[in-house]
Design a protein around this motif. Structure first.
Motif, mmCIF file in Angstrom:
data_model
loop_
_atom_site.group_PDB
_atom_site.id
_atom_site.type_symbol
_atom_site.label_atom_id
_atom_site.label_comp_id
_atom_site.label_asym_id
_atom_site.label_seq_id
_atom_site.Cartn_x
_atom_site.Cartn_y
_atom_site.Cartn_z
ATOM 1 N N PRO A 1 0.556 133.660 10.280
ATOM 2 C CA PRO A 1 0.615 132.309 10.306
ATOM 3 C C PRO A 1 0.479 131.644 11.664
ATOM 4 O O PRO A 1 1.060 131.959 12.505
ATOM 5 C CB PRO A 1 1.981 131.909 9.738
ATOM 6 C CG PRO A 1 2.405 133.071 8.834
ATOM 7 C CD PRO A 1 2.054 134.191 9.611
ATOM 8 N N PHE A 2 -0.298 130.584 11.801
ATOM 9 C CA PHE A 2 -0.705 130.013 13.101
ATOM 10 C C PHE A 2 -0.971 128.385 12.657
ATOM 11 O O PHE A 2 -1.489 127.888 11.787
ATOM 12 C CB PHE A 2 -1.922 130.608 13.708
ATOM 13 C CG PHE A 2 -3.340 130.159 13.007
ATOM 14 C CD1 PHE A 2 -4.040 129.271 13.521
ATOM 15 C CD2 PHE A 2 -3.603 131.121 11.994
ATOM 16 C CE1 PHE A 2 -5.292 128.903 12.803
ATOM 17 C CE2 PHE A 2 -4.889 130.640 11.104
ATOM 18 C CZ PHE A 2 -5.727 129.560 11.739
ATOM 19 N N LYS B 1 -5.645 121.510 6.412
ATOM 20 C CA LYS B 1 -6.659 122.895 6.503
ATOM 21 C C LYS B 1 -8.251 123.045 6.692
ATOM 22 O O LYS B 1 -8.869 123.292 7.373
ATOM 23 C CB LYS B 1 -6.228 123.824 5.326
ATOM 24 C CG LYS B 1 -4.438 124.163 5.304
ATOM 25 C CD LYS B 1 -4.422 125.056 4.327
ATOM 26 C CE LYS B 1 -2.881 125.461 4.423
ATOM 27 N NZ LYS B 1 -2.626 126.478 3.169
ATOM 28 N N THR B 2 -8.676 121.852 5.926
ATOM 29 C CA THR B 2 -10.250 121.759 5.799
ATOM 30 C C THR B 2 -10.496 121.357 7.178
ATOM 31 O O THR B 2 -11.947 121.684 7.551
ATOM 32 C CB THR B 2 -10.249 120.854 4.688
ATOM 33 O OG1 THR B 2 -9.726 119.459 4.893
ATOM 34 C CG2 THR B 2 -10.007 121.408 3.190
ATOM 35 N N GLN C 1 -14.511 134.104 6.612
ATOM 36 C CA GLN C 1 -13.372 134.043 7.531
ATOM 37 C C GLN C 1 -12.427 132.998 7.245
ATOM 38 O O GLN C 1 -11.056 132.986 7.403
ATOM 39 C CB GLN C 1 -14.129 133.949 8.875
ATOM 40 C CG GLN C 1 -14.695 135.113 9.533
ATOM 41 C CD GLN C 1 -15.373 134.676 10.717
ATOM 42 O OE1 GLN C 1 -16.171 133.654 11.141
ATOM 43 N NE2 GLN C 1 -14.922 135.253 12.032
ATOM 44 N N TYR C 2 -12.931 131.773 6.716
ATOM 45 C CA TYR C 2 -12.060 130.696 6.660
ATOM 46 C C TYR C 2 -11.083 130.981 5.326
ATOM 47 O O TYR C 2 -10.009 130.706 5.536
ATOM 48 C CB TYR C 2 -12.908 129.426 6.296
ATOM 49 C CG TYR C 2 -11.923 128.214 5.427
ATOM 50 C CD1 TYR C 2 -11.283 127.626 6.578
ATOM 51 C CD2 TYR C 2 -12.082 127.852 4.264
ATOM 52 C CE1 TYR C 2 -10.563 126.580 6.202
ATOM 53 C CE2 TYR C 2 -11.424 126.761 4.187
ATOM 54 C CZ TYR C 2 -10.654 126.233 4.738
ATOM 55 O OH TYR C 2 -9.738 124.859 4.455
ATOM 56 N N ARG C 3 -11.705 131.583 4.087
ATOM 57 C CA ARG C 3 -11.101 132.172 3.164
ATOM 58 C C ARG C 3 -9.837 132.924 3.393
ATOM 59 O O ARG C 3 -8.833 132.964 2.856
ATOM 60 C CB ARG C 3 -11.766 132.619 1.963
ATOM 61 C CG ARG C 3 -12.750 131.554 1.169
ATOM 62 C CD ARG C 3 -13.718 132.121 0.433
ATOM 63 N NE ARG C 3 -14.713 131.167 -0.253
ATOM 64 C CZ ARG C 3 -15.596 131.271 -1.231
ATOM 65 N NH1 ARG C 3 -15.760 132.483 -1.681
ATOM 66 N NH2 ARG C 3 -16.103 130.402 -1.878
ATOM 67 N N PRO D 1 -4.899 130.830 4.043
ATOM 68 C CA PRO D 1 -3.424 130.958 3.520
ATOM 69 C C PRO D 1 -2.546 130.841 4.585
ATOM 70 O O PRO D 1 -1.361 130.584 4.672
ATOM 71 C CB PRO D 1 -3.707 132.148 2.807
ATOM 72 C CG PRO D 1 -4.996 132.654 2.454
ATOM 73 C CD PRO D 1 -5.710 131.932 3.448
ATOM 74 N N TYR D 2 -2.955 131.081 5.843
ATOM 75 C CA TYR D 2 -2.181 131.464 6.991
ATOM 76 C C TYR D 2 -2.135 130.070 7.968
ATOM 77 O O TYR D 2 -1.315 130.075 8.960
ATOM 78 C CB TYR D 2 -2.448 132.458 7.803
ATOM 79 C CG TYR D 2 -2.470 133.809 7.003
ATOM 80 C CD1 TYR D 2 -1.244 134.518 7.042
ATOM 81 C CD2 TYR D 2 -3.703 134.297 6.387
ATOM 82 C CE1 TYR D 2 -1.209 135.542 6.030
ATOM 83 C CE2 TYR D 2 -3.410 135.410 5.572
ATOM 84 C CZ TYR D 2 -2.469 136.236 5.489
ATOM 85 O OH TYR D 2 -2.155 137.378 4.768
ATOM 86 N N ILE D 3 -3.069 129.344 7.571
ATOM 87 C CA ILE D 3 -2.819 128.024 8.576
ATOM 88 C C ILE D 3 -1.729 127.251 8.134
ATOM 89 O O ILE D 3 -1.259 126.724 6.963
ATOM 90 C CB ILE D 3 -4.036 127.131 8.191
ATOM 91 C CG1 ILE D 3 -5.408 127.949 8.500
ATOM 92 C CG2 ILE D 3 -4.352 125.743 8.891
ATOM 93 C CD1 ILE D 3 -6.804 127.227 8.102
#
Length: 321
Positions: A73-74, A110-111, A123-125, A129-131
């Motif tokens: 998570p970040f 997130k977007t 990479q984005y996918r 979930p960690y954003i």
């Protein structure tokens, strides 16, 4: 003949030999200088290529040893360069993130992070979930919405109490003058037949509970009442342009005490501000005061053509002397 043809004087021979010597020396210098320059240029090219490849390898890492991404998570608004590199981002992408944040940019959802240059869909996918976007970076409007939702319950309760008090006052006033009235449902958005509102004490919110009265006419009723100094009769609402007369059955005037105009003290401009006094009527009043002294009643103006009997009767509740 040949000897005579190549025969030169001693001074001429010295000049020719000197020129030949200079030419030989110049050619020698040019030959050796050109060879050394080519050697140096090739060395410079090799040196520049070595520096370029070294810098490229330092920036992006060796091509044959790609970095393995670590997922955790970040928050893109607060993550440091070490964390971003561990996520598998390139160093130049990390620099772009830092530049974006330094310029005042904020990742509000997130977007927003998907707009990072060079970030692939894969990479984005993997990172989505960690954003984690901190609440401190959300739009301030979301805070207002949350406060509005939390206060919605108390607001509805206060509004119900206010409506109850307003309708109780209306019933008490009407009961004194017209006898008992039917009860008004608290949750009813519009009044039912037989229910009434006191005209001089109602505000726009109470007026909008009358069927056929919206914000426009509610505002017009209040504004016209302020210009008059208070209503003395419900029929005065017909003086509002295009007013729906059928709604008058929901309104009553109780114990009217309109504001009065002192005709002996007010100036012409002050007099003509009242809806029932025109410019010519105000001038007739000031002329009478100038020629005959103070007024004692509106009957003093009955000889003026601007004050017929119906005008005097309509103006009577709003004047004093």
């Amino acid at each position: 003949m040949i000897r005579e043809f190549f025969y030169l004087q001693k001074s001429d021979r010295k000049v020719i030999l000197t020129l030949l010597l200079v030419i030989v020396v110049a050619l020698t210098v040019i030959f050796f200088a050109g060879g050394e320059s080519d050697g140096e240029d090739s060395k410079d090219v090799e040196s520049r290529e070595h520096v370029y490849h070294s810098a490229k390898n330092n920036a992006n890492g060796p091509l044959d040893t790609p970095k393995k991404a670590e997922l955790f998570p970040f928050d893109p608004n607060t993550a440091d360069s070490t964390q971003l590199l561990r996520l598998g981002l390139k160093s130049w992408q990390v620099r772009n993130i830092y530049k974006y944040r330094a310029a005042g940019g904020i990742y509000r959802q997130k977007t927003d992070f998907a707009r990072l240059y060079g970030l692939t869909v894969k990479q984005y996918r993997e990172l989505e979930p960690y954003i984690r976007i901190s609440d401190d970076y959300l739009p301030a409007s979301t805070l207002l919405k949350q406060e509005r939702r939390t206060s919605q319950g108390s607001f509805s309760q206060n509004r119900g109490n206010w409506t109850r008090n307003q309708r109780d006052r209306s019933r008490d006033s009407v009961r004194q003058n017209h006898g008992p009235v039917p009860s008004i449902p608290l949750n009813s958005p519009k009044l039912r037949p037989g229910e009434t509102v006191v005209l001089n004490t109602a505000d726009t919110t109470a007026l909008k509970t009358i069927p056929g009265i919206g914000p426009y006419y509610a505002r017009k009723i209040v504004q016209y009442g302020q210009r008059l100094g208070g209503y003395v009769n419900v029929d005065q609402l017909d003086e509002i342009e295009d007013f729906p007369s059928e709604v008058k059955s929901f309104l009553v005037v109780c114990d009217a005490h309109p504001q009065k105009l002192n005709l002996n003290k007010l100036s012409l401009n002050e007099l003509k501000r009242h809806p029932y006094i025109t410019f010519f009527m105000a001038r007739a009043i000031t002329d009478y005061r100038r020629l005959h002294g103070p007024l004692h009643s509106l009957s003093d103006l009955r000889l003026s053509r601007d004050f017929p009997q119906e005008v005097i009767e309509r103006l009577e509740p709003y004047v004093e002397f």
